[in-house]
Design a protein around this motif. Structure first.
Motif, short mmCIF file in Angstrom:
data_model
loop_
_atom_site.label_atom_id
_atom_site.label_comp_id
_atom_site.label_asym_id
_atom_site.label_seq_id
_atom_site.Cartn_x
_atom_site.Cartn_y
_atom_site.Cartn_z
N PRO A 339 -15.53 81.70 42.06
CA PRO A 339 -14.96 82.74 41.20
C PRO A 339 -16.07 83.62 40.63
O PRO A 339 -17.21 83.17 40.49
N ALA A 340 -15.74 84.88 40.35
CA ALA A 340 -16.74 85.80 39.81
C ALA A 340 -17.21 85.31 38.44
O ALA A 340 -18.37 85.48 38.08
N SER A 341 -16.30 84.73 37.70
CA SER A 341 -16.70 84.17 36.40
C SER A 341 -15.88 82.91 36.17
O SER A 341 -14.88 82.67 36.86
N GLN A 431 -5.59 71.07 35.68
CA GLN A 431 -4.69 70.59 34.62
C GLN A 431 -5.41 69.73 33.60
O GLN A 431 -4.82 69.29 32.63
N SER A 432 -6.69 69.43 33.87
CA SER A 432 -7.39 68.46 33.02
C SER A 432 -8.32 69.17 32.03
O SER A 432 -8.89 70.22 32.34
N ASP A 433 -8.47 68.53 30.87
CA ASP A 433 -9.38 69.07 29.86
C ASP A 433 -10.78 68.53 30.05
O ASP A 433 -11.76 69.23 29.86
N ILE A 434 -10.85 67.25 30.42
CA ILE A 434 -12.14 66.56 30.48
C ILE A 434 -12.25 65.83 31.82
O ILE A 434 -11.28 65.21 32.28
N LEU A 435 -13.44 65.90 32.39
CA LEU A 435 -13.75 65.08 33.57
C LEU A 435 -14.77 64.03 33.13
O LEU A 435 -15.80 64.38 32.54
N LEU A 436 -14.49 62.78 33.41
CA LEU A 436 -15.42 61.71 33.03
C LEU A 436 -16.22 61.25 34.24
O LEU A 436 -15.67 61.01 35.31
N LEU A 437 -17.52 61.12 34.05
CA LEU A 437 -18.39 60.57 35.10
C LEU A 437 -19.35 59.55 34.49
O LEU A 437 -20.49 59.89 34.16
N PRO A 438 -18.89 58.32 34.33
CA PRO A 438 -19.79 57.33 33.71
C PRO A 438 -20.71 56.67 34.74
O PRO A 438 -21.08 55.51 34.59
N SER A 439 -21.12 57.42 35.76
CA SER A 439 -21.81 56.83 36.92
C SER A 439 -23.11 56.14 36.56
O SER A 439 -23.81 56.51 35.63
N ASN A 440 -23.40 55.18 37.40
CA ASN A 440 -24.66 54.45 37.30
C ASN A 440 -25.81 55.31 37.82
O ASN A 440 -26.93 55.24 37.34
N ASN A 441 -25.51 56.14 38.80
CA ASN A 441 -26.51 57.04 39.36
C ASN A 441 -25.79 58.16 40.11
O ASN A 441 -24.70 57.96 40.63
N GLU A 442 -26.39 59.30 40.14
CA GLU A 442 -25.81 60.43 40.86
C GLU A 442 -26.94 61.29 41.42
O GLU A 442 -28.04 61.30 40.86
N GLY A 443 -26.67 62.02 42.47
CA GLY A 443 -27.59 63.07 42.89
C GLY A 443 -27.28 64.25 41.99
O GLY A 443 -27.84 64.42 40.92
N LEU A 444 -26.34 65.05 42.41
CA LEU A 444 -25.77 66.06 41.54
C LEU A 444 -24.29 66.10 41.93
O LEU A 444 -23.96 66.60 43.00
N ALA A 445 -23.46 65.47 41.09
CA ALA A 445 -22.07 65.26 41.49
C ALA A 445 -21.36 66.61 41.68
O ALA A 445 -21.21 67.38 40.73
N LEU A 446 -20.90 66.84 42.90
CA LEU A 446 -20.24 68.11 43.20
C LEU A 446 -18.97 68.30 42.40
O LEU A 446 -18.58 69.42 42.09
N VAL A 447 -18.35 67.16 42.06
CA VAL A 447 -17.07 67.26 41.35
C VAL A 447 -17.27 67.92 39.98
O VAL A 447 -16.36 68.59 39.47
N CYS A 448 -18.46 67.76 39.39
CA CYS A 448 -18.73 68.43 38.11
C CYS A 448 -18.62 69.93 38.29
O CYS A 448 -18.08 70.65 37.45
N TYR A 449 -19.18 70.36 39.38
CA TYR A 449 -19.21 71.77 39.70
C TYR A 449 -17.78 72.30 39.90
O TYR A 449 -17.40 73.35 39.37
N GLU A 450 -17.00 71.50 40.67
CA GLU A 450 -15.60 71.89 40.89
C GLU A 450 -14.86 71.92 39.57
O GLU A 450 -14.04 72.82 39.32
N ALA A 451 -15.15 70.92 38.71
CA ALA A 451 -14.46 70.85 37.42
C ALA A 451 -14.73 72.11 36.60
O ALA A 451 -13.81 72.73 36.06
N VAL A 452 -16.01 72.50 36.56
CA VAL A 452 -16.38 73.68 35.76
C VAL A 452 -15.62 74.91 36.27
O VAL A 452 -15.13 75.73 35.48
N GLU A 453 -15.47 75.01 37.58
CA GLU A 453 -14.76 76.18 38.14
C GLU A 453 -13.27 76.15 37.82
O GLU A 453 -12.60 77.17 37.94
N ALA A 507 -23.13 76.99 27.73
CA ALA A 507 -24.16 76.23 28.48
C ALA A 507 -23.69 75.97 29.91
O ALA A 507 -24.48 76.06 30.86
N LEU A 508 -22.40 75.67 30.05
CA LEU A 508 -21.87 75.43 31.40
C LEU A 508 -21.95 76.69 32.25
O LEU A 508 -22.28 76.64 33.44
N VAL A 509 -21.63 77.82 31.63
CA VAL A 509 -21.70 79.09 32.37
C VAL A 509 -23.14 79.33 32.83
O VAL A 509 -23.38 79.72 33.98
#
Lengths: 538, 299
Positions: A339-341, A431-453, A507-509
């Motif tokens: 998305p553009a923004s 439809q969600s307000d919050i995405l939880l990622l209590p991971s033990n380790n991550e590279g850079l979770a793509l789902v965070c990126y999708e969530a932000v969009e 900050a997310l933007v």
């Protein structure tokens, strides 16, 4: 080739499968031993993934155990001349996987025997013990070498080997860890498509024997060949096989995606095929031993280009291996299609209904038990604040049964829905307000990126490169109890404090904009593929 | 004479990014460019890291080793040589971050050391450049020490004097010497680490001084290492120097070696009219050196 002696009577499908597998085995060993007389002793395998090959170079003497109850028969492939040396390969045909194995390779998770009582008493205490053990392993991991292997370039006095004239189009060998679901594998599949797009013929091999569930997702294209080395070739024989394959198929490029036997083939490649360019892609620094980035750094003298997906890894190569120029950051994102923004966050202060999501495979890495504990704590928080809480967990894996049981035990079944891995993730995140990622380790979770969009705010443990996308105030500690507390505190603050919410959105933007302006993996890799396809040397 | 010539440049730096960039420029312009350029950063707090990173983006030869803390020049050269050795280099060109090699400096050193070996069969344990100050005069602090038969092989066409001590400013060390004698002593922190190391290497065979290889040392002034020059500002460095040399004398020549050293230092300080307060500090450092016995790390 002589035919098998003991195949009938069996069902047609079994016979065809065995014939097909034997063809694969013969093809692999014919490539490895093109002139020798090959004798295959074929057995019926007891497990569904590994052929347990044993190779004997030279005269072979039969012992009683060679004609055991699983003995299927023999296949001979004559040598190039009557006196050709003999090579005997004992190999099992893996049995067909059971339906349950096809669905899920790993057995359902259960707590360690000695800590079961502790788990029953307090799953969070169990997780804490596990976390502490892992951190202890991490502290001890300093013993693993972070020294690049020295590599001599040879003297100009002795001519280096040169490629023979080839009529075939250039090819690439792509080494995967395995063909199962995972971030590195997603990139591996992308690179297979890009290589085809660049005009390369593609050979794919996996380093770890498994059912290779995603094998049927390989492009159905005559230029793509999946070599079942994972089943039938012992790792010590990979280097010579790779050499013969590269010579026969005009391989110009090797791309390693977490494939250990291909790393181990690099001395052979560098000594015998110095014109081949080698690139690798790495994703995540493992706590215990550094994982594949460490291996990659150790092999860096043999690798032309390290493609990494996060800045954390750029820093890792610089700080641990002193490498800068050979490392290229290429995000696992599509160029365009964003998305553009960013939309306004779904979360609003004082909201009466809060929707929480989790998306990921239910493996220990994602810490599903900590997730349920966080949902339990959030549920208590919601009750205190008169908020209606609902959660969706998208994913499958060995922890599914344990998660389901724990949800039921905590009385959360009416608020927490378990959804299969193919659930519509973008819609759920929208439809969600919050995405939880209590991971033990991550590279850079793509789902965070999708969530932000999708306007969904990620809250993540401060691991790997998560800080590149998740704002500092939404990063929570890794220790299980602190993680649960941190998640509740972050949600509480987002819910109460409009300024805080607004700052997090800003900050997310910022981080989203920065990441989208970085080069993508395709930007970095495609030119290398195209050069190889055009037959150009660096 | 070796047929292998992979060369690694090892530059130790601390908070002198502008000068370091000039060194990297000079390396870029070499007629024999090193195969590896290892920048060892002693935890600089200026823009060194950013500048090296930017440069390394386009030059895969550059490697950047950032140390967790400032371990002094000695620690930096120890770590740098260790890392470069592990990268498989056959020659190590070691230098400071403020010394600019002339375009043919490295090539001349390599030529000299290989030609010397070919002509005389002896293997020099190092080859060092003529180090000049910014005005073209000889840089006092980087003057190598000749052995008694220094002109043994010196001719008009091969002007290489035999030396047994040189500084870490444009010095070429072959791999075999590191293999045989180990690494510089990191515990010295600063001063005398280069003298100790080159004297250690010289046990196999002396090094050679190659005046045709030139390097410009961009120091604030052109002062030698003489205890007559001790003042408040430079005291800390002289203390390291006194301790380290005393330690070396104890190792090589026993207690009498320390006494002779202390007497020599006394005469120098007396000659320079160094205040007694500072002299006491230097003697204390010598006393510390008498019991300071750092180990030698082998590769």
């Amino acid at each position: 080739m002589t035919s098998m002696t003991a195949l009938a009577p069996v069902g047609e499908e079994t016979a065809q499968r065995i014939e097909r597998e034997i063809q694969e085995i013969v093809a692999i060993y014919s490539r490895l031993y093109p002139t020798q007389a090959l004798s295959f002793l074929v057995y019926q395998g007891k497990d569904p993934v590994w052929g347990a090959p044993v190779v004997t170079e030279g005269a072979f003497t039969f012992q009683p155990e060679h004609l055991n109850a699983e003995f299927l028969g023999q296949v001979d492939r004559p040598g190039a001349h009557p006196g050709a040396p003999v090579v005997t390969v004992q190999v099992s045909i893996p049995r067909k996987p059971l339906p349950s194995e096809s669905r899920q390779m790993d057995a359902p998770w259960s707590p360690m025997r000695r800590l079961r009582a502790l788990y029953r008493l307090s799953p969070l205490a169990y997780e804490t013990v596990r976390y502490q053990a892992e951190m202890q392993r991490k502290r001890r991991a300093g013993g693993h070498s972070h020294q690049p292997l020295p590599r001599g370039d040879g003297s100009a006095l002795l001519a280096a080997p040169a490629p023979a004239q080839q009529d075939q189009r250039p090819a690439i060998l792509i080494g995967m860890h395995w063909l199962e679901v995972g971030g590195a594998e997603k990139l591996g599949f992308d690179t297979i498509r890009w290589a085809l797009e660049a005009g390369l013929r593609v050979f794919v091999a996996a380093g770890v024997p498994s059912i290779q569930r995603l094998a049927d997702r390989l492009p159905d294209h005559p230029d793509v060949t999946f070599l079942r080395l994972d089943r039938y070739l012992p790792h010590p024989l990979w280097p010579r096989y790779v050499e013969n394959l590269a010579r026969a198929e005009n391989i110009r490029l090797i791309h390693i995606h977490h494939c250990r036997p291909l790393y181990e083939s690099l001395p052979q490649v560098r000594a015998r095929l110095p014109w081949i360019r080698v690139i690798d892609s790495t994703h995540i620094v493992e706590h215990a031993d550094g994982g594949f980035p460490r291996s990659s750094g150790v092999w860096s003298g043999f690798i032309d280009l390290h493609h990494v997906i996060s800045r954390e890894l750029v820093d890792y190569y610089r700080d641990r291996f002193q490498i800068i120029g050979q490392v290229r950051l290429g995000r696992m994102l599509e160029r365009g299609g964003h998305p553009a923004s960013l939309p306004e966050p779904n979360m609003q202060p004082g909201k009466k209904r809060l929707q929480v999501a989790f998306v990921g495979r239910l493996y220990y890495q994602k810490r599903p038990i900590v997730l349920v504990e966080a949902l339990r704590a959030l549920s208590d928080w919601a009750r205190r604040n008169d908020v209606e809480l609902a959660a969706k967990i998208v994913g499958e894996g060995p922890f599914l049964d344990a998660v389901r049981a724990l949800i039921s035990r905590y009385g959360l079944a009416d608020r927490v829905a378990l959804l299969p891995a193919d659930a519509p993730v973008p819609e759920i995140l929208r439809q969600s307000d919050i995405l939880l990622l209590p991971s033990n380790n991550e590279g850079l979770a793509l789902v965070c990126y999708e969530a932000v969009e999708q306007g969904c705010i990620p809250i993540s443990t401060d691991v790997g490169s998560q800080a590149e996308i998740v704002p500092k105030d939404l990063l929570v500690p890794l220790a299980p109890r602190a993680c649960v507390k941190g998640i509740v505190a972050a949600v509480d603050r987002l819910w109460r404090d409009a300024d805080f919410l607004s700052r997090q959105r800003e900050a997310l933007v910022r981080s989203w904009t920065a990441i989208t302006s970085d080069p993508t993996a395709k930007d970095v890799l495609m030119p290398v593929y195209q050069k190889a396809a055009a037959g150009l040397q660096e | 004479m070796s047929a292998l010539g992979k060369t690694a440049a090892v530059i130790v730096t601390f908070n002198r990014s502008a000068k370091l960039m000039k060194v990297l420029d000079a390396l870029d312009g070499q007629t024999l460019r090193p195969d590896v350029i290892l920048v060892v950063d002693n935890a600089s707090t200026d823009d060194t890291q950013a500048l090296v990173e930017a440069r390394a983006q386009d030059d895969a030869r550059i490697r950047y080793l950032r140390l967790a803390q400032n371990v002094g020049g000695a620690g930096g050269f120890h770590e740098g040589l260790k890392a470069a050795y592990r990268l498989g280099a056959h020659y190590f060109w070691v230098s400071d971050d403020d010394a600019y090699p002339q375009p043919d400096a490295i090539e001349r050193l390599v030529q000299a050391i290989t030609a010397f070996e070919a002509q005389h069969e002896w293997r020099p344990s190092f080859a060092c450049s003529r180090v000049e100050w910014i005005d073209g005069s000889l840089c006092e602090m980087n003057t190598p020490r000749p052995v008694w038969d220094w002109p043994r092989f010196l001719t008009a066409r091969t002007p290489w004097a035999l030396v047994d001590s040189a500084s870490f400013v444009s010095i070429l060390i072959p791999r075999w010497a590191v293999e045989q004698h180990g690494l510089p002593i990191a515990d010295y922190f600063i001063w005398f680490d280069d003298a100790e190391y080159t004297r250690r290497l010289s046990r196999s065979y002396p090094g050679i001084f190659c005046p045709e290889s030139r390097v410009i040392h961009d120091t604030p002034d052109n002062r030698g290492v003489n205890f007559a020059l001790v003042d408040e500002k430079s005291l800390w460095k002289f203390k390291y120097g006194a301790r380290n040399e005393a330690s070396w004398r104890r190792r090589e020549r026993g207690r009498m070696g320390i006494l002779a050293f202390a007497y020599g230092v006394h005469l120098q300080m007396k000659g320079g009219n160094v205040p007694w307060k500072l002299r006491r500090e230097i003697f204390r450092a010598i006393a510390r050196g008498a019991v300071f016995r750092p180990g030698i790390v082998k590769v």
